[in-house]
Each structure stands twice: as structure tokens, then as C-alpha cells.
Design a protein around this motif. Structure first.
Motif, short mmCIF file in Angstrom:
data_model
loop_
_atom_site.label_atom_id
_atom_site.label_comp_id
_atom_site.label_asym_id
_atom_site.label_seq_id
_atom_site.Cartn_x
_atom_site.Cartn_y
_atom_site.Cartn_z
N GLN A 1 -8.42 10.23 -4.76
CA GLN A 1 -7.54 11.08 -5.55
C GLN A 1 -7.77 10.87 -7.04
OE1 GLN A 1 -5.40 13.41 -4.00
NE2 GLN A 1 -5.51 14.21 -6.09
N ARG B 1 -7.81 6.70 0.18
CA ARG B 1 -7.26 8.01 -0.20
C ARG B 1 -6.86 8.01 -1.67
NH1 ARG B 1 -2.60 9.91 -1.22
NH2 ARG B 1 -1.54 8.00 -0.62
N GLU B 2 -6.25 6.92 -2.11
CA GLU B 2 -5.81 6.84 -3.51
C GLU B 2 -7.01 6.79 -4.46
OE1 GLU B 2 -1.60 4.40 -2.96
OE2 GLU B 2 -3.51 3.32 -2.93
N ARG B 3 -8.08 6.08 -4.06
CA ARG B 3 -9.27 6.03 -4.90
C ARG B 3 -9.89 7.42 -5.03
NH1 ARG B 3 -10.12 1.07 -2.30
NH2 ARG B 3 -11.44 2.03 -0.74
N LEU C 1 -6.20 -0.25 -4.47
CA LEU C 1 -5.92 1.12 -4.05
C LEU C 1 -6.55 1.41 -2.69
CD1 LEU C 1 -6.46 3.23 -7.30
CD2 LEU C 1 -4.30 2.55 -6.26
#
Length: 302
Positions: free
Chosen positions: A134, A130-132, A127
């Protein structure tokens, strides 16, 4: 080298440079080392500059640069410095990918994982920053939904305090920590546990308890644990007085027991430990056993 023309055939270049003839021919076909002319028999001929160019191409190829990048350097469409910098960044990304792949394999080597789990672990490790973030933000938002007291906002901020990215050179421990953290916040029972702590904390001076009691619990209950003193024993009653006053009102004692019952939760402590690992810090020694000792002592003596 032809003594009359001062030019080399591919075979002569190969002997001069130590490169294989087919490699020189391939580079010549790609335009990286073009011939200066052809012999009457149609053989490609190269001048002395080709020898120096071949040495440079071989060096750059050994360093991993592609032929397109090398040709741009040779044709002065880019500088060697710019090409090297671009390649360094590409190598950094590749090394990072390889380290993540290695760490995922190490995680799998220590687990008896199903196909679904293998896919999940690999996806979690890859990931983006940003995805982490989120993933963590969504978890904290669910846990603290509609709870707006000042203490809650402070704790929520701490729980969101994930590094913006894994380190440039992440250790296997940090990648493993991220995968474990993502699995933890995705666990429905853990989400419910944290939610119960947050909601009950609105009435139970959660932050004050934590800041005031923690050092006393670690000092006295921790020492009792190390000495093997059971919380139900007579000696435990004296130790308990050093942590919690004997004259604490009944209702406050009940509230404290409720709070301790929640904080003596290993998974919550593990959450904070994993955040520490991701930040590159050494996590604090486990405090839950000491809090569990105090809880048992309270129930036995109060």
C-alpha cells in the motif's frame, strides 16, 4: 523404587531421570505426569510409565513445546506431528521477528537517529506485506495521477513490482532496503522529482530514450569515465558521437537534454536498486554517473 509396590517417589524419580525434584513436582501439579497413587504418608507415587513419560516431556520441553501442547499429545487429543508442525510455525514467526529486530538495531547502530526516527524505522520494518504494498501503491498513484499514456502505465507497473512479502529468511540488507525504500517514497522532494519525470515524459519519448540509449551510454560513457576522460574535453566529442548522432535535430537534442537532466538523478536509480535487493537480486551497477557524463558532454559540445 519400592521393591514391594514397584512405584517411585518424586525423589526416586529425580535420581532415576536426572531431573530436579521440583521440576517433577511442578509437572505433576500441571497434570502432565500424574501420580498413580499416594503412600500412607501422603507422598505421590509413580509407576514405570512415568519414567518414559518424563523422558518424553523433557525432550519436548527442550524443543520448546509448552506444557499445554505436551499434555494434549500425551492425552492423545492431538498427534505429536501436529503439535510439532504448530510449534515449527510459531518458531518460524519468532525467528523472523528476531531477525527483523536485529536488522533494525543494526540500522540504528549505523545512524545517529532521533527518537522519532527510531520509532519510524521500527514501524516500517514490521509492516505486513499488504501494508508495504500500500505504501508503494500510494506513492506510484500520486506520481502517475492523470497520466494515462501507454509508456506511463508500463513504468508504473514496474515501480509497483514489490515482492508480495519479504523472504522467509530476510537478510539484514533486505530489511534495510525496505526501510530505505519506504523513507525514500515518503520524501516529498523525491515524490515531486518522480512526478516531474512522469509529466514531462508524456512529450519526451521517455521509454524509447531509456531502452535505446542505456546500453550505448553504459558502454561508451562508462568507458570514458573509467579512463578519466572529462566530458568537456575534445576526446569526449568523439565518444559522444557513438552515443548520440551528430545530426540529431536541435529540438530533439533539447528534449534529450531535458530528459537526461531528469534521469541523472541518483535517488531514482536507488529506487530501482532497492527493488532489486528486495527481490533477492543483485542490483545493477550505478548508471547515473555515465548518464551525467553524457549530459555534460552534450552541453559542452552541442
Amino acid at each position: 523404587m519400592n521393591d514391594v509396590t514397584g512405584l517411585y517417589t518424586i525423589g526416586q524419580l529425580a535420581r532415576r531421570t536426572g531431573l530436579q525434584a521440583r521440576t517433577i513436582r511442578f509437572w505433576s501439579d500441571c497434570g502432565v505426569v500424574p501420580p498413580v497413587q499416594r503412600s500412607e504418608g501422603g507422598y505421590r507415587l509413580y509407576d514405570a510409565e512415568a519414567v518414559a513419560r518424563l523422558d518424553l516431556v523433557r525432550t519436548l520441553r527442550d524443543l520448546g513445546l509448552g506444557l499445554d501442547a505436551i499434555q494434549q499429545v500425551l492425552e492423545k487429543r492431538t498427534t505429536l506431528s501436529e503439535a510439532a508442525d504448530l510449534h515449527v510455525r510459531a518458531l518460524d514467526a519468532e525467528i523472523r521477528t528476531l531477525k527483523i529486530r536485529r536488522s533494525v538495531l543494526r540500522i540504528l547502530a549505523n545512524r545517529d537517529s532521533s527518537t522519532k526516527e527510531i520509532t519510524l524505522i521500527n514501524a516500517l520494518a514490521r509492516l505486513s506485506a499488504r501494508e508495504r504494498q500500500q505504501v508503494i501503491d500510494d506513492f506510484v498513484a500520486r506520481a502517475f495521477a492523470d497520466v494515462v499514456d501507454e509508456d506511463s502505465a508500463l513504468v508504473a507497473g514496474w515501480m509497483r513490482d514489490l515482492p508480495s512479502d519479504l523472504p522467509e529468511d530476510p537478510t539484514s540488507e533486505q530489511i534495510n532496503a525496505w526501510v530505505e525504500l519506504a523513507e525514500l517514497v515518503g520524501d516529498e522532494s523525491f515524490q515531486q522529482t518522480v512526478r516531474r519525470m512522469v509529466v514531462s515524459g508524456e512529450e519526451n519519448n521517455r521509454l524509447e530514450y531509456g531502452l535505446t540509449l542505456r546500453p550505448l551510454v553504459l558502454e561508451h560513457a562508462g568507458a570514458a569515465l573509467s579512463r578519466g576522460i572529462a566530458p568537456e574535453s575534445a576526446g569526449a566529442s568523439l565518444i559522444l558521437k557513438r552515443i548520440i548522432p551528430d545530426d540529431l535535430p536541435t529540438d530533439e537534442t533539447a528534449a534529450l537534454i531535458t530528459w537526461l537532466d531528469m534521469v541523472a538523478e541518483p535517488r531514482v536509480e536507488r529506487y530501482w536498486q532497492l527493488l532489486s535487493i528486495l527481490k533477492g537480486h543483485k542490483p545493477s551497477p550505478p548508471a547515473v554517473p555515465a548518464f551525467a557524463w553524457v549530459l555534460a558532454a552534450l552541453r559542452a559540445h552541442r
